[in-house]
Design a protein around this motif. Structure first.
Motif, mmCIF file in Angstrom:
data_model
loop_
_atom_site.group_PDB
_atom_site.id
_atom_site.type_symbol
_atom_site.label_atom_id
_atom_site.label_comp_id
_atom_site.label_asym_id
_atom_site.label_seq_id
_atom_site.Cartn_x
_atom_site.Cartn_y
_atom_site.Cartn_z
ATOM 1 N N ASP A 1 57.503 9.382 49.582
ATOM 2 C CA ASP A 1 57.427 10.251 48.021
ATOM 3 C C ASP A 1 56.171 9.475 46.867
ATOM 4 O O ASP A 1 56.034 10.225 46.017
ATOM 5 C CB ASP A 1 58.686 9.530 48.037
ATOM 6 N N GLU A 2 56.520 8.642 46.706
ATOM 7 C CA GLU A 2 55.357 7.736 45.653
ATOM 8 C C GLU A 2 54.417 7.942 45.902
ATOM 9 O O GLU A 2 53.856 8.934 44.270
ATOM 10 C CB GLU A 2 56.093 6.297 45.011
ATOM 11 N N GLU A 3 53.616 8.316 46.402
ATOM 12 C CA GLU A 3 52.219 8.089 46.527
ATOM 13 C C GLU A 3 52.334 9.544 46.592
ATOM 14 O O GLU A 3 50.789 9.863 46.625
ATOM 15 C CB GLU A 3 52.169 8.092 48.197
ATOM 16 N N ARG A 4 53.086 10.677 47.154
ATOM 17 C CA ARG A 4 52.833 12.363 47.084
ATOM 18 C C ARG A 4 53.026 12.349 45.593
ATOM 19 O O ARG A 4 51.463 12.609 44.513
ATOM 20 C CB ARG A 4 53.367 12.950 47.883
ATOM 21 N N GLU B 1 49.018 11.253 43.543
ATOM 22 C CA GLU B 1 48.283 12.082 43.980
ATOM 23 C C GLU B 1 48.298 13.688 43.613
ATOM 24 O O GLU B 1 47.031 13.459 42.877
ATOM 25 C CB GLU B 1 48.530 12.115 45.876
ATOM 26 N N LYS B 2 49.681 13.797 43.504
ATOM 27 C CA LYS B 2 49.332 15.182 42.759
ATOM 28 C C LYS B 2 49.246 15.360 40.853
ATOM 29 O O LYS B 2 48.938 16.201 40.357
ATOM 30 C CB LYS B 2 51.180 15.905 42.455
ATOM 31 N N LYS B 3 49.809 13.896 40.735
ATOM 32 C CA LYS B 3 49.344 13.725 39.161
ATOM 33 C C LYS B 3 47.787 13.265 39.057
ATOM 34 O O LYS B 3 47.347 13.661 38.027
ATOM 35 C CB LYS B 3 49.369 12.587 38.899
ATOM 36 N N ALA B 4 46.870 12.731 39.835
ATOM 37 C CA ALA B 4 45.277 12.318 39.853
ATOM 38 C C ALA B 4 44.358 13.633 39.955
ATOM 39 O O ALA B 4 43.698 14.112 39.755
ATOM 40 C CB ALA B 4 44.886 12.021 40.936
ATOM 41 N N GLU B 5 45.516 14.990 40.324
ATOM 42 C CA GLU B 5 45.064 16.650 41.285
ATOM 43 C C GLU B 5 44.450 16.981 39.421
ATOM 44 O O GLU B 5 44.893 17.018 38.631
ATOM 45 C CB GLU B 5 45.010 17.443 41.680
#
Length: 60
Positions: free
Chosen positions: A50-53, A56-60
């Protein structure tokens, strides 16, 4: 000087006291270690995914 036979030598009271003290120290050290190990929180695989997802969303 007095010579003793091999079977006549024993550790005596001092030997018992030293071993007993080592036993008590070991007991309290293990008890303390278990207390400290109980404080450790290990994240579950699901939480890590969950933390990885989220990252990834913040990086987009």
């Amino acid at each position: 000087m007095m010579v003793l036979a091999a079977g006549e030598v024993s550790p005596g009271l001092l030997g018992f006291v030293v071993v007993a003290l080592l036993g008590f120290a070991l007991y309290f050290l293990v008890k303390s270690m278990n207390k400290q190990m109980g404080k450790i929180e290990v994240p579950h695989e699901r939480d890590l995914a969950d933390e990885e997802r989220e990252l990834e969303k913040k990086a987009e």
